[in-house]
Motif scaffolding. Structure first.
Motif, PDB file in Angstrom:
ATOM      1  N   MET A  40      55.205  41.014  50.732  1.00 43.55           N
ATOM      2  CA  MET A  40      55.559  42.126  51.614  1.00 43.55           C
ATOM      3  C   MET A  40      54.669  42.127  52.848  1.00 43.55           C
ATOM      4  SD  MET A  40      55.585  46.240  50.799  1.00 43.55           S
ATOM      5  CE  MET A  40      57.035  46.168  49.744  1.00 43.55           C
ATOM      6  N   ALA A  41      53.372  41.905  52.647  1.00 47.42           N
ATOM      7  CA  ALA A  41      52.448  41.860  53.779  1.00 47.42           C
ATOM      8  C   ALA A  41      52.776  40.700  54.713  1.00 47.42           C
ATOM      9  CB  ALA A  41      51.012  41.747  53.277  1.00 47.42           C
ATOM     10  N   ALA A  42      53.114  39.549  54.136  1.00 46.34           N
ATOM     11  CA  ALA A  42      53.436  38.373  54.949  1.00 46.34           C
ATOM     12  C   ALA A  42      54.684  38.584  55.790  1.00 46.34           C
ATOM     13  CB  ALA A  42      53.613  37.153  54.055  1.00 46.34           C
ATOM     14  N   GLN A  43      55.546  39.511  55.355  1.00 46.80           N
ATOM     15  CA  GLN A  43      56.777  39.791  56.094  1.00 46.80           C
ATOM     16  C   GLN A  43      56.609  40.938  57.079  1.00 46.80           C
ATOM     17  OE1 GLN A  43      59.377  40.416  52.726  1.00 46.80           O
ATOM     18  NE2 GLN A  43      59.973  38.271  52.630  1.00 46.80           N
ATOM     19  N   GLY A  44      55.360  41.321  57.342  1.00 49.85           N
ATOM     20  CA  GLY A  44      55.099  42.330  58.357  1.00 49.85           C
ATOM     21  C   GLY A  44      55.041  43.752  57.856  1.00 49.85           C
ATOM     22  N   GLN A  45      54.952  43.944  56.536  1.00 49.28           N
ATOM     23  CA  GLN A  45      54.897  45.284  55.965  1.00 49.28           C
ATOM     24  C   GLN A  45      53.604  45.468  55.175  1.00 49.28           C
ATOM     25  OE1 GLN A  45      58.931  44.908  54.083  1.00 49.28           O
ATOM     26  NE2 GLN A  45      59.273  46.898  55.043  1.00 49.28           N
ATOM     27  N   ALA A  46      52.492  45.104  55.812  1.00 49.93           N
ATOM     28  CA  ALA A  46      51.204  45.190  55.140  1.00 49.93           C
ATOM     29  C   ALA A  46      50.849  46.626  54.797  1.00 49.93           C
ATOM     30  CB  ALA A  46      50.118  44.567  56.018  1.00 49.93           C
ATOM     31  N   ASN A  87      42.722  36.469  47.416  1.00 50.26           N
ATOM     32  CA  ASN A  87      42.106  36.253  46.116  1.00 50.26           C
ATOM     33  C   ASN A  87      40.942  35.277  46.250  1.00 50.26           C
ATOM     34  OD1 ASN A  87      43.790  37.987  44.711  1.00 50.26           O
ATOM     35  ND2 ASN A  87      45.342  36.422  44.370  1.00 50.26           N
ATOM     36  N   TYR A  88      39.804  35.801  46.689  1.00 53.14           N
ATOM     37  CA  TYR A  88      38.581  35.010  46.802  1.00 53.14           C
ATOM     38  C   TYR A  88      37.457  35.695  46.019  1.00 53.14           C
ATOM     39  CZ  TYR A  88      41.224  33.030  50.690  1.00 53.14           C
ATOM     40  OH  TYR A  88      42.205  32.448  51.461  1.00 53.14           O
ATOM     41  N   ARG A  89      37.847  36.386  44.940  1.00 52.29           N
ATOM     42  CA  ARG A  89      36.917  37.186  44.141  1.00 52.29           C
ATOM     43  C   ARG A  89      36.161  38.167  45.024  1.00 52.29           C
ATOM     44  NH1 ARG A  89      33.660  34.860  39.233  1.00 52.29           N
ATOM     45  NH2 ARG A  89      34.234  36.889  38.364  1.00 52.29           N
ATOM     46  N   LEU A  90      36.908  38.774  45.958  1.00 50.88           N
ATOM     47  CA  LEU A  90      36.349  39.801  46.829  1.00 50.88           C
ATOM     48  C   LEU A  90      36.815  41.174  46.345  1.00 50.88           C
ATOM     49  CD1 LEU A  90      36.895  38.395  50.446  1.00 50.88           C
ATOM     50  CD2 LEU A  90      34.707  38.891  49.352  1.00 50.88           C
ATOM     51  N   PRO A  91      35.933  41.968  45.782  1.00 47.25           N
ATOM     52  CA  PRO A  91      36.345  43.333  45.464  1.00 47.25           C
ATOM     53  C   PRO A  91      36.447  44.177  46.737  1.00 47.25           C
ATOM     54  CG  PRO A  91      34.039  43.004  44.892  1.00 47.25           C
ATOM     55  CD  PRO A  91      34.564  41.671  45.343  1.00 47.25           C
ATOM     56  N   HIS A  92      37.438  45.056  46.773  1.00 45.17           N
ATOM     57  CA  HIS A  92      37.692  45.922  47.919  1.00 45.17           C
ATOM     58  C   HIS A  92      37.290  47.345  47.558  1.00 45.17           C
ATOM     59  CE1 HIS A  92      40.778  43.175  50.026  1.00 45.17           C
ATOM     60  NE2 HIS A  92      40.344  42.510  48.969  1.00 45.17           N
ATOM     61  N   THR A  93      36.309  47.907  48.257  1.00 44.79           N
ATOM     62  CA  THR A  93      35.928  49.276  47.999  1.00 44.79           C
ATOM     63  C   THR A  93      36.878  50.233  48.716  1.00 44.79           C
ATOM     64  OG1 THR A  93      34.052  50.797  47.894  1.00 44.79           O
ATOM     65  CG2 THR A  93      34.286  49.493  49.920  1.00 44.79           C
ATOM     66  N   GLY A  94      36.536  51.502  48.746  1.00 45.17           N
ATOM     67  CA  GLY A  94      37.359  52.536  49.361  1.00 45.17           C
ATOM     68  C   GLY A  94      37.145  53.828  48.612  1.00 45.17           C
ATOM     69  N   ASP A 103      49.797  42.717  64.417  1.00 49.39           N
ATOM     70  CA  ASP A 103      50.048  41.761  63.331  1.00 49.39           C
ATOM     71  C   ASP A 103      49.019  42.031  62.239  1.00 49.39           C
ATOM     72  OD1 ASP A 103      50.345  39.647  61.611  1.00 49.39           O
ATOM     73  OD2 ASP A 103      50.246  38.083  63.153  1.00 49.39           O
ATOM     74  N   GLY A 104      49.456  42.635  61.143  1.00 40.13           N
ATOM     75  CA  GLY A 104      48.535  42.991  60.075  1.00 40.13           C
ATOM     76  C   GLY A 104      48.693  42.146  58.834  1.00 40.13           C
ATOM     77  N   ARG A 105      49.278  40.962  58.966  1.00 41.99           N
ATOM     78  CA  ARG A 105      49.581  40.160  57.778  1.00 41.99           C
ATOM     79  C   ARG A 105      48.343  39.780  56.978  1.00 41.99           C
ATOM     80  NH1 ARG A 105      53.243  35.606  60.439  1.00 41.99           N
ATOM     81  NH2 ARG A 105      51.690  35.962  62.088  1.00 41.99           N
ATOM     82  N   THR A 106      47.203  39.597  57.650  1.00 35.09           N
ATOM     83  CA  THR A 106      45.982  39.234  56.927  1.00 35.09           C
ATOM     84  C   THR A 106      44.944  40.347  56.926  1.00 35.09           C
ATOM     85  OG1 THR A 106      44.964  38.228  58.894  1.00 35.09           O
ATOM     86  CG2 THR A 106      46.324  36.799  57.501  1.00 35.09           C
ATOM     87  N   TYR A 107      45.289  41.481  57.482  1.00 34.22           N
ATOM     88  CA  TYR A 107      44.311  42.567  57.613  1.00 34.22           C
ATOM     89  C   TYR A 107      43.718  42.959  56.259  1.00 34.22           C
ATOM     90  CZ  TYR A 107      42.449  47.219  58.636  1.00 34.22           C
ATOM     91  OH  TYR A 107      41.639  48.316  58.747  1.00 34.22           O
ATOM     92  N   PHE A 108      44.558  43.099  55.252  1.00 31.11           N
ATOM     93  CA  PHE A 108      44.078  43.560  53.952  1.00 31.11           C
ATOM     94  C   PHE A 108      43.450  42.451  53.116  1.00 31.11           C
ATOM     95  CE2 PHE A 108      47.125  46.888  55.120  1.00 31.11           C
ATOM     96  CZ  PHE A 108      46.278  47.988  55.019  1.00 31.11           C
ATOM     97  N   ASP A 109      43.353  41.249  53.671  1.00 24.21           N
ATOM     98  CA  ASP A 109      42.547  40.218  53.028  1.00 24.21           C
ATOM     99  C   ASP A 109      41.061  40.569  53.112  1.00 24.21           C
ATOM    100  OD1 ASP A 109      44.927  38.896  52.680  1.00 24.21           O
ATOM    101  OD2 ASP A 109      44.439  37.212  54.005  1.00 24.21           O
ATOM    102  N   TYR A 110      40.670  41.242  54.187  1.00 26.64           N
ATOM    103  CA  TYR A 110      39.250  41.497  54.473  1.00 26.64           C
ATOM    104  C   TYR A 110      38.883  42.975  54.456  1.00 26.64           C
ATOM    105  CZ  TYR A 110      40.278  36.886  56.366  1.00 26.64           C
ATOM    106  OH  TYR A 110      40.718  35.604  56.517  1.00 26.64           O
ATOM    107  N   HIS A 111      39.863  43.836  54.567  1.00 31.18           N
ATOM    108  CA  HIS A 111      39.687  45.279  54.646  1.00 31.18           C
ATOM    109  C   HIS A 111      38.847  45.806  53.483  1.00 31.18           C
ATOM    110  CE1 HIS A 111      41.556  49.291  53.515  1.00 31.18           C
ATOM    111  NE2 HIS A 111      41.273  49.523  54.777  1.00 31.18           N
ATOM    112  N   HIS A 112      37.755  46.527  53.809  1.00 28.80           N
ATOM    113  CA  HIS A 112      36.888  47.159  52.814  1.00 28.80           C
ATOM    114  C   HIS A 112      36.148  46.163  51.936  1.00 28.80           C
ATOM    115  CE1 HIS A 112      39.062  51.366  52.834  1.00 28.80           C
ATOM    116  NE2 HIS A 112      38.727  50.947  54.052  1.00 28.80           N
ATOM    117  N   THR A 113      35.953  44.938  52.422  1.00 27.89           N
ATOM    118  CA  THR A 113      35.244  43.924  51.651  1.00 27.89           C
ATOM    119  C   THR A 113      33.997  43.456  52.388  1.00 27.89           C
ATOM    120  OG1 THR A 113      36.211  41.909  52.590  1.00 27.89           O
ATOM    121  CG2 THR A 113      37.506  43.057  50.903  1.00 27.89           C
ATOM    122  N   ALA A 114      33.197  42.645  51.686  1.00 25.12           N
ATOM    123  CA  ALA A 114      32.016  42.040  52.303  1.00 25.12           C
ATOM    124  C   ALA A 114      32.390  41.065  53.406  1.00 25.12           C
ATOM    125  CB  ALA A 114      31.185  41.335  51.237  1.00 25.12           C
ATOM    126  N   ALA A 115      33.661  40.667  53.468  1.00 22.78           N
ATOM    127  CA  ALA A 115      34.111  39.695  54.473  1.00 22.78           C
ATOM    128  C   ALA A 115      34.571  40.338  55.778  1.00 22.78           C
ATOM    129  CB  ALA A 115      35.231  38.831  53.905  1.00 22.78           C
TER     130      ALA A 115
END
Length: 464
Positions: free
Chosen positions: A163-169, A204-211, A418-430
């Motif tokens: 869904m995120a890859a299709q522009g609905q992140a 999926n890089y073993r990155l936990p996402h806080t919030g 373009d938010g396709r990768t935004y949630f890969d890093y959002h709220h993480t150490a990355a």
């Protein structure tokens, strides 16, 4: 960031009306933004020199002073508006699988996890219990108290990467983040001793996402953490084979609220100085990374709007107000405090613009405004279309901090990115500076500046 953004799947096209401001000024502004590194330098300083900026931290306080001084140097009228913010400190966080099927004697498995913002602590030595895995609130309720009491509940709802890859992140995030917000209380109502949620993110890089979580008033407060997607899968796979026990240690503290500030800076209008167009982003960040995409980028775009107008000696007819909001991440107190302080002036708030969705390539503008107001954006859209950012889309929500304003009828706008990768890093150490592409940040700054200046120079204020 951000709360869930829901877009209408339509393109709004308008015939271009007679321009209320010289279109060549908008083009000059756009071009200047694309060739400037001002916004990038501001993001770099906030992330690299100041670092994490969780509300209540010394770094958040330092960021307030830094942004205020930068805006004073531009010649803006700057004030710091008080906000009482939470002061939550993370502490130790650890999770270990201590019993599971096929376990080699004398061994255990460590998990990648992080406490959710606002979580209470476990006992200092941690707690140990069996894990129950569910994918939904309904599945949890179906288990009943007998199968949940005394256990740790894992909400294993995957983030929909397709869904995120299709522009609905934003929509994908909304489906997953409800378990972060309400999972702990739902589990506590059935007697659970702690709650885990699968991280609400795409990589999926073993990155936990806080919030932030939200404790309900009708449930006990239990410790809560997010686990990396891979570890959620691991627990689920082992639980299908037999009982799984987990030792969880979280030692966060909720200290007394602390005084902080929204940074508010005015570039006064020449014709209607009492009328305000807000450009903004939030200055606080989570404490795992340094908050580059969430949301130093948005603050820098707003700062650059003022910097470009000063550079080009363009004087808006209405006041352009730069705001760096405090406490978006774990309380939204900055946006609420501003609304309370200025609710008697809402008639003079012509528009509110916020960027809180990273710095990916912009496609245009999303808007919470009526159709007649959208028609007035056509000149700005025509200029922005030259860089592929001329779309205008209505949305139900355009920014968390400006939410109180837009709910009261102030036309609200954000950047459609373009938010396709935004949630890969959002709220993480990355979430660090390297995730910012300087050219794309400049494109976003151009969108915000052109939109703000266009609205500020309309012959009449936007209709409501």
């Amino acid at each position: 960031m951000p709360r869930v953004l829901v877009f209408a799947l339509v393109f709004i096209g308008f015939a271009l009306p007679a321009l209320a401001q010289p279109q060549d000024d908008l083009e000059r502004l756009r071009r200047a933004a694309l060739t400037s590194d001002y916004a990038y330098r501001q993001v770099a300083h906030l992330c690299n020199n100041i670092g994490l900026r969780l509300s209540g931290s010394a770094q958040a306080a330092g960021a307030v002073q830094y942004v205020a001084e930068q805006l004073r140097q531009l010649g803006l009228e700057v004030r710091l508006e008080k906000v009482s913010v939470p002061h939550w400190v993370r502490g130790v966080e650890a999770g270990t699988l201590t019993r599971y099927a096929g376990q080699v004697p004398g061994t255990s498995q460590k998990l990648a996890l992080t406490a959710l913002g606002g979580s209470v602590a476990t006992p200092a030595a941690g707690l140990e219990a069996e894990v129950v895995v569910v994918q939904s609130f309904d599945a949890l309720v179906a288990l009943g108290r007998e199968k949940v009491a005394g256990k740790i509940v894992l909400f294993n709802r995957p983030f929909d990467r397709q869904m995120a890859a299709q522009g609905q992140a934003g929509e994908a995030y909304g489906q997953a983040v409800i378990y972060r917000g309400g999972g702990a209380s739902a589990a506590a109502r059935l007697g659970a001793v702690a709650a885990l949620v699968r991280s609400a993110g795409g990589a999926n890089y073993r990155l936990p996402h806080t919030g932030a979580l939200r404790y309900a008033s009708d449930a006990p407060q239990i410790p809560a953490a997010a686990v990396a997607g891979e570890d959620a899968d691991l627990i689920a796979a082992l639980a299908a084979q037999g009982p799984v026990r987990l030792r969880l240690t979280l030692t966060p503290q909720s200290l007394p609220d602390i005084e902080s500030y929204n940074v508010v800076a005015d570039l006064k209008g020449s014709v209607h100085p009492e009328q305000v167009v807000i450009v903004s982003g939030h200055l606080d960040s989570w404490d795992l990374g340094t908050g580059a995409i969430d949301d130093a980028a948005g603050v820098a775009m707003a700062m650059q709007t003022a910097q470009l107008l000063k550079q080009l000696q363009l004087v808006p007819e209405r006041t352009i107000r730069v705001i760096a909001w405090m406490n978006e991440e774990n309380g939204l107190r900055g946006g609420r405090a501003y609304f309370e302080a200025h609710k008697g002036e809402l008639a003079n708030h012509v528009a509110a613009i916020e960027s809180d969705f990273g710095a990916g390539h912009p496609l245009g503008i999303y808007a919470k405004a009526n159709a007649k107001a959208l028609e007035r954006l056509a000149p700005a859209a025509a200029v922005l279309d030259r860089q592929g950012a001329g779309l205008i889309q209505p949305a139900q929500e355009v920014g968390a901090d400006i939410g109180p304003l837009t709910s009261a009828g102030v036309p609200g706008f954000g950047l459609l990115q373009d938010g396709r990768t935004y949630f890969d890093y959002h709220h993480t150490a990355a979430d660090t500076l390297d995730k910012i592409v300087p050219a794309e940040l400049a494109e976003n700054a151009a969108v915000m500046a052109v939109l703000a200046y266009s609205i500020a120079n309309l012959s009449e204020a936007l209709p409501r």
